[in-house]
Design an enzyme around this catalytic site. Structure first.
Site, PDB file in Angstrom:
ATOM      1  N   ARG A   1      39.262  10.861  21.134  1.00  0.00           N
ATOM      2  CA  ARG A   1      39.410  10.150  19.868  1.00  0.00           C
ATOM      3  C   ARG A   1      38.866  11.014  18.726  1.00  0.00           C
ATOM      4  O   ARG A   1      38.058  11.927  18.945  1.00  0.00           O
ATOM      5  CB  ARG A   1      38.696   8.803  19.918  1.00  0.00           C
ATOM      6  CG  ARG A   1      37.217   8.905  20.066  1.00  0.00           C
ATOM      7  CD  ARG A   1      36.558   7.549  20.435  1.00  0.00           C
ATOM      8  NE  ARG A   1      37.039   6.443  19.673  1.00  0.00           N
ATOM      9  CZ  ARG A   1      37.798   5.457  20.168  1.00  0.00           C
ATOM     10  NH1 ARG A   1      38.133   5.457  21.463  1.00  0.00           N
ATOM     11  NH2 ARG A   1      38.202   4.477  19.408  1.00  0.00           N
TER      12      ARG A   1
ATOM     13  N   ALA B   1      41.226  18.011  22.093  1.00  0.00           N
ATOM     14  CA  ALA B   1      39.945  17.631  21.494  1.00  0.00           C
ATOM     15  C   ALA B   1      40.135  16.719  20.270  1.00  0.00           C
ATOM     16  O   ALA B   1      41.252  16.432  19.857  1.00  0.00           O
ATOM     17  CB  ALA B   1      39.178  18.895  21.112  1.00  0.00           C
ATOM     18  N   HIS B   2      39.029  16.308  19.714  1.00  0.00           N
ATOM     19  CA  HIS B   2      39.078  15.338  18.610  1.00  0.00           C
ATOM     20  C   HIS B   2      39.773  15.897  17.360  1.00  0.00           C
ATOM     21  O   HIS B   2      39.630  17.048  17.026  1.00  0.00           O
ATOM     22  CB  HIS B   2      37.698  14.782  18.253  1.00  0.00           C
ATOM     23  CG  HIS B   2      36.635  15.783  17.995  1.00  0.00           C
ATOM     24  ND1 HIS B   2      35.337  15.412  17.786  1.00  0.00           N
ATOM     25  CD2 HIS B   2      36.654  17.137  17.933  1.00  0.00           C
ATOM     26  CE1 HIS B   2      34.614  16.483  17.592  1.00  0.00           C
ATOM     27  NE2 HIS B   2      35.381  17.539  17.668  1.00  0.00           N
ATOM     28  N   ASN B   3      40.541  15.008  16.744  1.00  0.00           N
ATOM     29  CA  ASN B   3      41.192  15.304  15.468  1.00  0.00           C
ATOM     30  C   ASN B   3      42.286  16.362  15.545  1.00  0.00           C
ATOM     31  O   ASN B   3      42.766  16.846  14.518  1.00  0.00           O
ATOM     32  CB  ASN B   3      40.157  15.683  14.401  1.00  0.00           C
ATOM     33  CG  ASN B   3      39.208  14.533  14.119  1.00  0.00           C
ATOM     34  OD1 ASN B   3      38.094  14.507  14.609  1.00  0.00           O
ATOM     35  ND2 ASN B   3      39.690  13.550  13.391  1.00  0.00           N
TER      36      ASN B   3
ATOM     37  N   GLN C   1      31.797   9.088  17.308  1.00  0.00           N
ATOM     38  CA  GLN C   1      33.217   9.432  17.232  1.00  0.00           C
ATOM     39  C   GLN C   1      33.945   8.138  16.872  1.00  0.00           C
ATOM     40  O   GLN C   1      34.212   7.306  17.741  1.00  0.00           O
ATOM     41  CB  GLN C   1      33.689  10.015  18.558  1.00  0.00           C
ATOM     42  CG  GLN C   1      32.894  11.256  18.982  1.00  0.00           C
ATOM     43  CD  GLN C   1      33.140  12.475  18.097  1.00  0.00           C
ATOM     44  OE1 GLN C   1      34.274  12.933  17.950  1.00  0.00           O
ATOM     45  NE2 GLN C   1      32.085  12.991  17.471  1.00  0.00           N
TER      46      GLN C   1
END
Lengths: 346, 346, 346
Positions: free
Chosen positions: C214, C235-237, C194
């Site tokens: 991240r 969550a990511h993004n 990540q």
């Protein structure tokens, strides 16, 4: 090792059979030959026949279900828990302040207090006798904690919150963070100062990573004997009555007032500004959007199916009103027998 | 910088086109002219045409979809992840004990162990080679952690829990807090001592703020290769089979036994004392109240509508039984063609 | 104590009646004779008659609802919050680095920075003017935090994340932990590095135990003015537009893009790779599985009933498709009046 007669001397109950010694407690299924098991639910009777346990705790009515050494008790599950507590007292760290901890000069620590590594205690905090503050905890300014309470590692208590006696807070829980109060300015959110506190009664246990916000105005209140599992979110100005218990991941929104002796299943969500009466049971995963003024068991769970079946069925939910109208129209045409339907409002 | 031929030498696959150099990995959409992208799903083919990437990873069957330098791989997504791992090895803090950390004199630290600022390690703990304990973590008494495992900051491991090799635990997770066990005395809750442990296998990753309770009697078990996302709650005596993966905010209640190779969507909630077979997929937001003994995909999600439409439709759910009876009554009057309904039980 | 005329001089509004002094703010119901209350919602008018408050804030149109000293304001709730902020400025710890904290030699601390007990700041971190890092926080390597931001105790910020100005993060929140990215190898899960960051704008507030991962590739982005309550999982993004607000326990899965000025009720769950338009309101407990491209209020809540009634009704959900077919068949036999049904698709 404990002798059965010693247990009965301390906890009551009736000893039947040999006065054997036990080393530990276990389930019927897993018990070794020096362990004590229990039977609370008759459906596990087969396990009673097969257990290796040295002895068992069971109800008076189950007296003759086994020939093993046994203790008869009114509430076998509770009795078993009490025996376990005799055999497994909580580990108590040594009293005193760890050399890596930091305690404000004006904090007041009663005799027997233990402060663990890297914990810190803010100005004006007051800790009762035998309070245990484990590693990495932060006790804010002006916090008061009653005798024999314990904070597991990395718990954070914000300033001015009050905890009663024998309160247990598990790791990484947060008590007294700001409630979620925002006023819309027309362009963005303006934070509403959260000037209340959290007040927690005696004999409360709070699970790991549970969060309890301080009141906006006035306090958030958790009464005596409440049990909160892990990852629960209690918003500002919530009031939880005595001996209410909530399973993991429950959320309670702001200003809701919950009665005494309630139970909440995991992941239940209670909206804000509601009133929940005493002795209400909310089942897991249920969202409560209106006050509940009557004791009872309430539920709103979506039934599970295979993905295929769910696809076929769930879409009709979006047209249920149309289906209801079509049904009514058919009844109008065919002629309806109201007596059979149990429904009178539509 | 890595040359494509060096990548292929390490990871396999077939290089087609120029042996260019790449600096980093990126999505097709965001890739700069010195980056490597990948195409795993043909629906992003348009992005392949427009990408600035220096090179791409794709499947054998997509060999001719582009003229760019490319690596053909059986599983492009996995291959891409492996390239990323080559380019982005995790940052490893220096070995040794930080001067602000505290380690019990009888804890055993293998070579290469790193203990960060303000972390503490309790009596009798055993840390394997190259274990990393980051800032503010608490490793309880008697905990054992296998080689090459890593705890991110402020993780708490309660006493006597066991972690395998290459286990990664993210910030503020809690392992081994007391399970939620209470017996009712008639007047209040009596705490049942939680005397089991948590046992975690090898190659497990646990997300931030996830909580895993210790067993009441016996252990809570997480098998090899399990992946748990953030904010998951695993109750006491749960058993999770190898390579099962759970997305964020899932809750699993006590004593439930989950098989291997299962997946759980976000916010799914699994009640207690259930059995879930191997290779079961539970979709997001689904509450599981009964055992699932057969592999497959299961779901129970309430469909979303505009507020207006939901108001019109949802209230009928409370009268569905009456609707079913009215429908049956109509069928009785009109005469029913069972062959068309696919239903035989009501 | 503040005089009403001083308040009006600072915040605007119109003073009507005596220029009295007030000590604190409170609700109409709880106000003591030296406190200021407010009336924003006419349904609490009865409380206005009965309040002990020294003075009240209310809207122009409510000018004559009371004879008490009063301030007329366009937005009484906002005005009241502003008065509270005047009376209750946040407690600011003294500037400087606590002797038990640890700061990397190359970290850059602007004037006025306060670092609390047992906090640590990693290499290359940059903290703006008056930043407050409370007890036990971990600020990772390369993190940048803008002026006047504050981390409450035990917050963890992973390496390289960026926080704007006036950002507030409550206790035990985690920013920048690894997203949940795993590729299946055929035998187990392979971790996808990540390598993105979390970027947080100005004037953002983040609740206790909230987690923000991240990015996998590229960054997770929280725009200016966003408000996140406790126990939220991002969550990511994910990308969250400016001034969007989420209540407790919400989950947002990976790569979803949420617009500006949205609101999310508690425990709402948003699946991954979706787009949510500006000014969308999602009600509590609602699972969003498809993109929402139009402003409005959306909901999918299962209605609550007594357990008995739920048992009678919910099981029919599993046969709703069959019911729909039976209804259609009846209509075919009886003859249907389409005009009455509001439905044309089935």
């Amino acid at each position: 090792m404990l002798r059965l007669s010693d247990i009965v001397a301390q906890l009551g109950g009736e000893l039947v059979g040999d006065d054997t010694e036990i080393r530990q407690v276990a389930t019927l299924e897993a018990a070794k030959p020096d362990e004590l098991a229990f039977l609370a639910n008759p459906k596990y009777r087969k396990q009673l026949d097969e257990t290796q346990a040295a002895a068992v705790v069971l109800g008076q009515q189950s007296r003759d279900l086994t020939q093993r050494p046994r203790i008869l008790a009114a509430n076998p599950y509770l009795y078993f828990a009490q025996v376990s507590a005799l055999l497994n007292p909580p580990r108590m760290p040594a009293a005193g302040v760890h050399p890596t901890a930091w305690v404000a000069p004006d904090a007041r620590l009663a005799p027997g207090v233990s402060i663990g590594p890297h914990a810190s205690v803010g100005q004006g905090a007051i800790l009762g006798a035998n309070v245990v503050i484990e590693a990495g905890c932060r006790v804010g300014e002006g916090v008061e904690i009653g005798d024999d309470s314990r904070l597991y590692p990395n718990v954070v208590i914000y300033h001015d919150c009050l905890l009663g006696q024998r309160v247990v807070v598990h790791a990484n829980a947060v008590i007294g963070s700001d409630g979620f109060g925002n006023a819309w300015t027309g362009e963005g959110w303006y934070k509403i100062p959260q000037i209340g506190r959290v007040r927690i009664g005696n004999d409360v246990e709070i699970g790991s990573s549970t969060t309890i916000d301080r009141g906006a105005l006035g306090d958030t209140v958790i009464e005596d004997g409440v049990r909160l599992d892990n990852q629960i979110q209690i918003a500002h100005n919530v009031h939880i009555g005595r001996h209410t218990a909530m399973a993991g991941c429950v959320g309670v929104a702001g200003s809701t007032r919950i009665g005494a002796y309630c139970t909440f299943g995991g992941s239940a969500m209670i909206l804000g500004h509601l009133e929940i009466a005493d002795r209400v049971n909310i089942m897991a995963g249920t969202l409560i959007g209106k006050s509940i003024l009557k004791a009872g068991t309430y539920v709103g769970q979506y039934p599970v199916q295979s993905h295929e079946d769910w696809l076929a069925n769930a879409s009709h939910l979006r047209r249920l009103d149309a289906m209801a109208k079509r049904l009514k129209e058919l009844e109008r045409k065919v002629g309806r027998n109201d007596a059979n339907t149990g429904e009178s409002t539509s």
